[in-house]
Structures are given as C-alpha cells and as structure tokens.
Design a protein around this motif. Structure first.
Motif, PDB file in Angstrom:
ATOM      1  N   LYS A  91     -20.587 -80.700 -12.493  1.00 19.63           N
ATOM      2  CA  LYS A  91     -20.008 -80.418 -11.183  1.00 19.63           C
ATOM      3  C   LYS A  91     -18.766 -79.542 -11.306  1.00 19.63           C
ATOM      4  CE  LYS A  91     -22.215 -82.703  -7.953  1.00 19.63           C
ATOM      5  NZ  LYS A  91     -22.789 -82.100  -6.803  1.00 19.63           N
ATOM      6  N   THR A  92     -17.933 -79.780 -12.297  1.00 24.15           N
ATOM      7  CA  THR A  92     -16.706 -78.991 -12.443  1.00 24.15           C
ATOM      8  C   THR A  92     -17.027 -77.543 -12.792  1.00 24.15           C
ATOM      9  OG1 THR A  92     -16.497 -79.685 -14.755  1.00 24.15           O
ATOM     10  CG2 THR A  92     -15.308 -80.971 -13.117  1.00 24.15           C
TER      11      THR A  92
ATOM     12  N   VAL B 180     -18.401 -71.098  -8.487  1.00 26.90           N
ATOM     13  CA  VAL B 180     -18.404 -70.753  -7.068  1.00 26.90           C
ATOM     14  C   VAL B 180     -17.027 -70.265  -6.651  1.00 26.90           C
ATOM     15  CG1 VAL B 180     -18.615 -71.695  -4.732  1.00 26.90           C
ATOM     16  CG2 VAL B 180     -20.302 -72.281  -6.474  1.00 26.90           C
ATOM     17  N   ARG B 181     -15.978 -70.945  -7.088  1.00 25.70           N
ATOM     18  CA  ARG B 181     -14.613 -70.541  -6.745  1.00 25.70           C
ATOM     19  C   ARG B 181     -14.302 -69.147  -7.286  1.00 25.70           C
ATOM     20  NH1 ARG B 181      -9.933 -73.211  -9.872  1.00 25.70           N
ATOM     21  NH2 ARG B 181     -10.751 -71.662 -11.291  1.00 25.70           N
ATOM     22  N   ASN B 182     -14.675 -68.883  -8.520  1.00 25.76           N
ATOM     23  CA  ASN B 182     -14.423 -67.576  -9.115  1.00 25.76           C
ATOM     24  C   ASN B 182     -15.232 -66.477  -8.428  1.00 25.76           C
ATOM     25  OD1 ASN B 182     -12.572 -68.577 -10.911  1.00 25.76           O
ATOM     26  ND2 ASN B 182     -14.046 -68.785 -12.600  1.00 25.76           N
ATOM     27  N   ALA B 183     -16.446 -66.780  -8.021  1.00 23.19           N
ATOM     28  CA  ALA B 183     -17.267 -65.791  -7.325  1.00 23.19           C
ATOM     29  C   ALA B 183     -16.660 -65.456  -5.964  1.00 23.19           C
ATOM     30  CB  ALA B 183     -18.690 -66.304  -7.158  1.00 23.19           C
ATOM     31  N   LEU B 184     -16.216 -66.467  -5.235  1.00 24.94           N
ATOM     32  CA  LEU B 184     -15.585 -66.220  -3.942  1.00 24.94           C
ATOM     33  C   LEU B 184     -14.277 -65.450  -4.098  1.00 24.94           C
ATOM     34  CD1 LEU B 184     -16.246 -69.604  -2.129  1.00 24.94           C
ATOM     35  CD2 LEU B 184     -17.361 -67.396  -1.736  1.00 24.94           C
ATOM     36  N   LEU B 185     -13.506 -65.769  -5.105  1.00 23.36           N
ATOM     37  CA  LEU B 185     -12.263 -65.046  -5.361  1.00 23.36           C
ATOM     38  C   LEU B 185     -12.547 -63.586  -5.714  1.00 23.36           C
ATOM     39  CD1 LEU B 185      -9.192 -65.159  -5.667  1.00 23.36           C
ATOM     40  CD2 LEU B 185      -9.546 -65.818  -8.047  1.00 23.36           C
TER      41      LEU B 185
END
Length: 61
Positions: free
Chosen positions: A5-6, A12-17
């Motif tokens: 999960k981490t 996902v966080r890095n892709a959105l950033l």
C-alpha cells in the motif's frame, strides 16, 4: 506480484506531482493572460517583406 500500500500510494502521489509540475507553466501563462488582458493569438502578424523586394527599394535620402 502485488505492490504494498505504501509503494502504491507513493507512485500515485509522485505521478500526480509530476503532472502538476508539467502543467504548471501552462496554467501560469493563462492566468497571466487573464489578469493582463493580453490575447497574443488575436494579434495580426505584420506583413512580411521578402528579401528581394527589400533589395529593390530605392534608397531614402
């Protein structure tokens, strides 16, 4: 192979950033156009003169 999960949330966080940073200059450009009232796509281009016609013009006194 299943992702933890981490790891999944970090991807996902890095892709959105990355997408945000990629789009930021374009967004800033449109915000600038909105506040300054500039519309560069509406301006007419000046008439182009060819090199041949510029050479054939008489010299100005």
């Amino acid at each position: 192979m299943k992702l933890e999960k981490t790891t999944q949330s970090r991807i996902v966080r890095n892709a959105l950033l990355s997408l945000f940073l990629y789009a930021l200059p374009i967004l800033l450009m449109f915000v600038t156009f909105y506040f300054t009232g500039q519309r560069p796509w509406e301006k007419k281009q000046p008439a182009k003169t060819s090199a041949v016609s510029a050479k054939n013009k008489p010299a100005q006194p």
